[in-house]
Design a protein around this motif. Structure first.
Motif, PDB file in Angstrom:
ATOM      1  N   LEU A   1       0.762  -1.010  -0.332  1.00 16.03           N
ATOM      2  CA  LEU A   1       0.409  -0.129   0.307  1.00 16.03           C
ATOM      3  C   LEU A   1       1.185   1.156  -0.206  1.00 16.03           C
ATOM      4  O   LEU A   1       2.339   1.279   0.239  1.00 16.03           O
ATOM      5  N   PRO A   2       0.311   2.141  -0.555  1.00 15.02           N
ATOM      6  CA  PRO A   2      -0.959   2.732  -0.796  1.00 15.02           C
ATOM      7  C   PRO A   2      -1.412   1.952  -2.596  1.00 15.02           C
ATOM      8  O   PRO A   2      -2.324   1.811  -3.127  1.00 15.02           O
ATOM      9  N   ASP A   3       0.335   1.382  -3.198  1.00 15.84           N
ATOM     10  CA  ASP A   3      -0.498   0.154  -4.132  1.00 15.84           C
ATOM     11  C   ASP A   3      -2.040  -0.915  -4.320  1.00 15.84           C
ATOM     12  O   ASP A   3      -1.702  -1.673  -3.341  1.00 15.84           O
ATOM     13  N   PHE A   4      -2.233  -0.606  -5.858  1.00 16.83           N
ATOM     14  CA  PHE A   4      -3.376  -1.449  -5.512  1.00 16.83           C
ATOM     15  C   PHE A   4      -4.436  -1.771  -4.673  1.00 16.83           C
ATOM     16  O   PHE A   4      -4.485  -2.620  -3.997  1.00 16.83           O
ATOM     17  N   ARG A   5      -4.644  -0.655  -4.210  1.00 16.62           N
ATOM     18  CA  ARG A   5      -6.242  -1.070  -3.433  1.00 16.62           C
ATOM     19  C   ARG A   5      -7.004  -2.118  -3.958  1.00 16.62           C
ATOM     20  O   ARG A   5      -7.044  -2.089  -5.464  1.00 16.62           O
ATOM     21  N   GLY A   6      -8.150  -2.194  -2.009  1.00 13.09           N
ATOM     22  CA  GLY A   6      -9.157  -3.134  -3.278  1.00 13.09           C
ATOM     23  C   GLY A   6      -8.183  -4.671  -3.708  1.00 13.09           C
ATOM     24  O   GLY A   6      -7.703  -5.328  -3.208  1.00 13.09           O
ATOM     25  N   LEU A   7      -9.080  -5.044  -4.875  1.00 15.58           N
ATOM     26  CA  LEU A   7      -9.280  -6.524  -4.817  1.00 15.58           C
ATOM     27  C   LEU A   7      -8.253  -7.082  -5.962  1.00 15.58           C
ATOM     28  O   LEU A   7      -7.777  -6.462  -7.389  1.00 15.58           O
ATOM     29  N   LYS A   8      -8.159  -8.259  -6.516  1.00 20.99           N
ATOM     30  CA  LYS A   8      -6.904  -8.954  -7.412  1.00 20.99           C
ATOM     31  C   LYS A   8      -5.891  -7.473  -7.533  1.00 20.99           C
ATOM     32  O   LYS A   8      -5.220  -7.892  -8.934  1.00 20.99           O
ATOM     33  N   THR A   9      -5.188  -7.891  -6.499  1.00 18.29           N
ATOM     34  CA  THR A   9      -3.650  -7.132  -6.251  1.00 18.29           C
ATOM     35  C   THR A   9      -2.873  -7.954  -6.804  1.00 18.29           C
ATOM     36  O   THR A   9      -2.023  -7.528  -7.327  1.00 18.29           O
ATOM     37  N   HIS A  10      -2.769  -9.702  -7.260  1.00 18.01           N
ATOM     38  CA  HIS A  10      -2.211  -9.979  -7.540  1.00 18.01           C
ATOM     39  C   HIS A  10      -1.683  -9.774  -9.317  1.00 18.01           C
ATOM     40  O   HIS A  10      -0.799  -9.273  -9.959  1.00 18.01           O
ATOM     41  N   GLU A  11      -2.891  -9.846 -10.096  1.00 21.82           N
ATOM     42  CA  GLU A  11      -3.069  -9.383 -11.477  1.00 21.82           C
ATOM     43  C   GLU A  11      -2.476  -8.291 -11.888  1.00 21.82           C
ATOM     44  O   GLU A  11      -2.107  -7.664 -12.584  1.00 21.82           O
ATOM     45  N   ARG A  12      -3.167  -6.992 -10.741  1.00 21.04           N
ATOM     46  CA  ARG A  12      -2.788  -5.650 -11.352  1.00 21.04           C
ATOM     47  C   ARG A  12      -1.281  -6.081 -11.165  1.00 21.04           C
ATOM     48  O   ARG A  12      -0.890  -4.693 -11.901  1.00 21.04           O
ATOM     49  N   ALA A  13      -0.113  -6.040 -10.421  1.00 20.95           N
ATOM     50  CA  ALA A  13       0.915  -6.362  -9.768  1.00 20.95           C
ATOM     51  C   ALA A  13       1.264  -6.469 -11.374  1.00 20.95           C
ATOM     52  O   ALA A  13       1.894  -5.520 -11.564  1.00 20.95           O
ATOM     53  N   LEU A  14       0.780  -7.629 -11.814  1.00 24.93           N
ATOM     54  CA  LEU A  14       1.708  -8.260 -13.217  1.00 24.93           C
ATOM     55  C   LEU A  14       1.579  -7.499 -14.348  1.00 24.93           C
ATOM     56  O   LEU A  14       2.442  -7.215 -15.015  1.00 24.93           O
ATOM     57  N   ARG A  15       0.462  -7.095 -14.581  1.00 21.65           N
ATOM     58  CA  ARG A  15       0.149  -6.419 -15.201  1.00 21.65           C
ATOM     59  C   ARG A  15       0.695  -4.671 -15.261  1.00 21.65           C
ATOM     60  O   ARG A  15       0.786  -4.494 -16.760  1.00 21.65           O
ATOM     61  N   ALA A  16       1.099  -4.236 -13.879  1.00 27.85           N
ATOM     62  CA  ALA A  16       1.845  -2.815 -13.495  1.00 27.85           C
ATOM     63  C   ALA A  16       3.087  -3.179 -14.618  1.00 27.85           C
ATOM     64  O   ALA A  16       3.377  -2.154 -14.065  1.00 27.85           O
ATOM     65  N   GLY A  17       3.690  -4.230 -14.350  1.00 28.74           N
ATOM     66  CA  GLY A  17       4.846  -4.838 -14.671  1.00 28.74           C
ATOM     67  C   GLY A  17       6.314  -4.708 -13.417  1.00 28.74           C
ATOM     68  O   GLY A  17       7.190  -3.549 -13.472  1.00 28.74           O
ATOM     69  N   VAL A  18       5.329  -4.844 -11.744  1.00 27.46           N
ATOM     70  CA  VAL A  18       6.091  -4.198 -11.090  1.00 27.46           C
ATOM     71  C   VAL A  18       7.181  -4.662 -10.726  1.00 27.46           C
ATOM     72  O   VAL A  18       6.992  -5.946 -11.039  1.00 27.46           O
ATOM     73  N   GLN A  19       8.716  -4.784 -10.699  1.00 30.09           N
ATOM     74  CA  GLN A  19       9.313  -5.409 -10.003  1.00 30.09           C
ATOM     75  C   GLN A  19       9.742  -6.017  -8.350  1.00 30.09           C
ATOM     76  O   GLN A  19      10.050  -6.924  -7.466  1.00 30.09           O
ATOM     77  N   GLU A  20       9.034  -5.486  -7.610  1.00 30.60           N
ATOM     78  CA  GLU A  20       8.249  -5.461  -6.271  1.00 30.60           C
ATOM     79  C   GLU A  20       7.017  -5.891  -5.711  1.00 30.60           C
ATOM     80  O   GLU A  20       6.156  -5.213  -6.682  1.00 30.60           O
ATOM     81  N   HIS A  21       6.313  -7.029  -4.803  1.00 31.37           N
ATOM     82  CA  HIS A  21       5.395  -7.082  -4.734  1.00 31.37           C
ATOM     83  C   HIS A  21       5.377  -6.877  -3.400  1.00 31.37           C
ATOM     84  O   HIS A  21       6.258  -7.084  -2.776  1.00 31.37           O
ATOM     85  N   GLY A  22       4.345  -7.287  -2.516  1.00 32.69           N
ATOM     86  CA  GLY A  22       4.386  -7.880  -1.272  1.00 32.69           C
ATOM     87  C   GLY A  22       3.018  -7.527  -0.352  1.00 32.69           C
ATOM     88  O   GLY A  22       1.265  -7.738  -1.219  1.00 32.69           O
ATOM     89  N   ALA A  23       2.630  -7.542   0.813  1.00 35.80           N
ATOM     90  CA  ALA A  23       1.709  -7.496   1.689  1.00 35.80           C
ATOM     91  C   ALA A  23       2.333  -6.028   3.279  1.00 35.80           C
ATOM     92  O   ALA A  23       3.363  -5.722   3.151  1.00 35.80           O
ATOM     93  N   SER A  24       1.295  -6.165   3.374  1.00 32.49           N
ATOM     94  CA  SER A  24       0.933  -4.668   4.381  1.00 32.49           C
ATOM     95  C   SER A  24      -0.004  -4.884   6.053  1.00 32.49           C
ATOM     96  O   SER A  24      -0.798  -5.039   4.990  1.00 32.49           O
ATOM     97  N   VAL A  25       0.014  -4.498   6.853  1.00 29.20           N
ATOM     98  CA  VAL A  25      -0.892  -4.111   7.620  1.00 29.20           C
ATOM     99  C   VAL A  25      -0.985  -2.970   8.586  1.00 29.20           C
ATOM    100  O   VAL A  25      -0.288  -2.078   8.561  1.00 29.20           O
ATOM    101  N   HIS A  26      -2.366  -2.672   8.253  1.00 32.15           N
ATOM    102  CA  HIS A  26      -2.742  -1.332   8.467  1.00 32.15           C
ATOM    103  C   HIS A  26      -4.053  -0.658   9.248  1.00 32.15           C
ATOM    104  O   HIS A  26      -4.758  -2.365   9.420  1.00 32.15           O
ATOM    105  N   PHE A  27      -3.480   0.237   9.962  1.00 24.71           N
ATOM    106  CA  PHE A  27      -4.849   0.372  10.657  1.00 24.71           C
ATOM    107  C   PHE A  27      -5.904   0.485  10.209  1.00 24.71           C
ATOM    108  O   PHE A  27      -5.753   1.258   9.126  1.00 24.71           O
ATOM    109  N   VAL A  28      -7.183   0.286  10.427  1.00 24.37           N
ATOM    110  CA  VAL A  28      -8.340   0.450   9.941  1.00 24.37           C
ATOM    111  C   VAL A  28      -8.967   1.344  10.289  1.00 24.37           C
ATOM    112  O   VAL A  28      -9.203   2.677  10.847  1.00 24.37           O
ATOM    113  N   ASN A  29      -9.193   2.307   9.295  1.00 27.17           N
ATOM    114  CA  ASN A  29     -10.018   4.013   8.745  1.00 27.17           C
ATOM    115  C   ASN A  29     -11.246   3.691   7.765  1.00 27.17           C
ATOM    116  O   ASN A  29     -11.475   3.082   7.025  1.00 27.17           O
TER     117      ASN A  29
END
Length: 224
Positions: free
Chosen positions: A117-145
Motif C-alpha cells: 500500500l498505497p499501491d493496488f488497493r481493493g481486489l485482485k492485487t496480484h493480477e494488477r501487480a503483474l499487469r503493471a509490470g512492477v518488480q516488487e510486490h508484497g503485503a501490508s498491515v495497516h490500521f483501519v479507517n
C-alpha cells in the motif's frame, strides 16, 4: 498467566491461513496475546475449524441474516465487545465495515492487505501487480479507517516479482510473507510498543513516517 495477555478477537471469512499463523505464534509464546475469540460472517468458513481445533471460542454472525450493513455491524460489534478486546484483527474478513463500527474500534482495529500500500488497493492485487509490470510486490498491515485499504500503514513485507510469474505463484509467495508479517505486527501491539495517535502510527512513542519493513525490523532486533 494467559489471562494477563492482551485479549484479541480475530475476524475471518475464509480458510484462515493468517489466523493459523497467529494461533501458532500465540501458542508458542512468540507474541504476547491471548486469542479470545474468532468470529466469521460465513458459517462454512474453514478457518472456524482451525480455531476450534486450537480450543478457541468461535462465533458466526451471518451477514445474510441482516437487512443491511448497519444492522450486521451492530450485531458484530456486540459479539466482539463481549470479549473486551484490546485488538481486533481482520484476517481475510471480506466485508466493508460501516463508519460507526470503525470509529468504535479506532486505534485497535488492523487489517492485512496483499499489496505494498498505497499501491493496488481493493481486489485482485496480484493480477494488477503483474499487469503493471512492477518488480516488487508484497503485503501490508495497516490500521483501519473509513477509506478502503487506506488506513495508516504499520509494516510491510516485500517479495520479488519473477519473470513469467502467474497470479497464483505470486499470491503464494506473498501469502508466505503474510504469515510472518501479521504476527510481527500483532506482537508489537501486544507489548504496547505500537499504537495509533491522531491518525499517526507510533512505535515506542515515535512517529512512523515510512511503513516499517519486516526484514529490516528483524535485522534490528538481532543486532540489538
Amino acid at each position: 498467566m494467559s489471562q494477563d495477555l492482551l485479549p484479541v478477537v480475530i475476524l475471518i471469512s475464509g480458510t484462515g491461513t493468517n489466523l493459523q499463523a497467529l494461533i501458532d505464534a500465540a501458542r508458542s509464546g512468540a507474541i504476547p496475546v491471548r486469542i479470545a475469540a474468532v468470529v466469521s460472517n460465513r458459517p462454512e468458513a474453514p478457518g472456524l475449524e482451525r480455531a476450534r481445533e486450537a480450543g478457541i471460542t468461535t462465533h458466526v454472525v451471518d451477514h445474510t441474516r441482516y437487512p443491511d450493513r448497519e444492522h450486521f455491524d451492530q450485531a458484530l460489534q456486540a459479539c466482539i465487545d463481549a470479549y473486551r478486546p484490546g485488538l481486533v484483527v481482520l484476517a481475510g474478513f471480506m466485508r466493508i465495515l460501516t463508519p460507526g463500527f470503525v470509529e468504535h474500534f479506532a486505534g485497535r482495529l488492523i487489517n492485512i492487505h496483499p499489496s505494498l500500500l498505497p499501491d493496488f488497493r481493493g481486489l485482485k492485487t496480484h493480477e494488477r501487480a503483474l499487469r503493471a509490470g512492477v518488480q516488487e510486490h508484497g503485503a501490508s498491515v495497516h490500521f483501519v479507517n473509513n477509506e478502503l485499504d487506506g488506513g495508516p500503514v504499520i509494516m510491510q513485507a516485500r517479495v520479488p516479482v519473477h519473470p513469467g510469474d502467474t497470479p497464483a505463484e505470486l499470491a503464494a509467495r506473498v501469502q508466505t510473507r503474510e504469515h510472518e508479517l501479521y504476527p510481527a505486527v500483532v506482537g508489537l501491539f501486544g507489548t504496547g510498543r505500537l499504537r495509533l495517535e491522531q491518525d499517526r502510527v507510533l512505535l515506542d512513542g515515535r512517529p512512523v513516517d515510512t511503513p516499517l519493513d519486516l526484514d529490516a525490523s528483524r535485522k534490528d532486533r538481532k543486532e540489538n
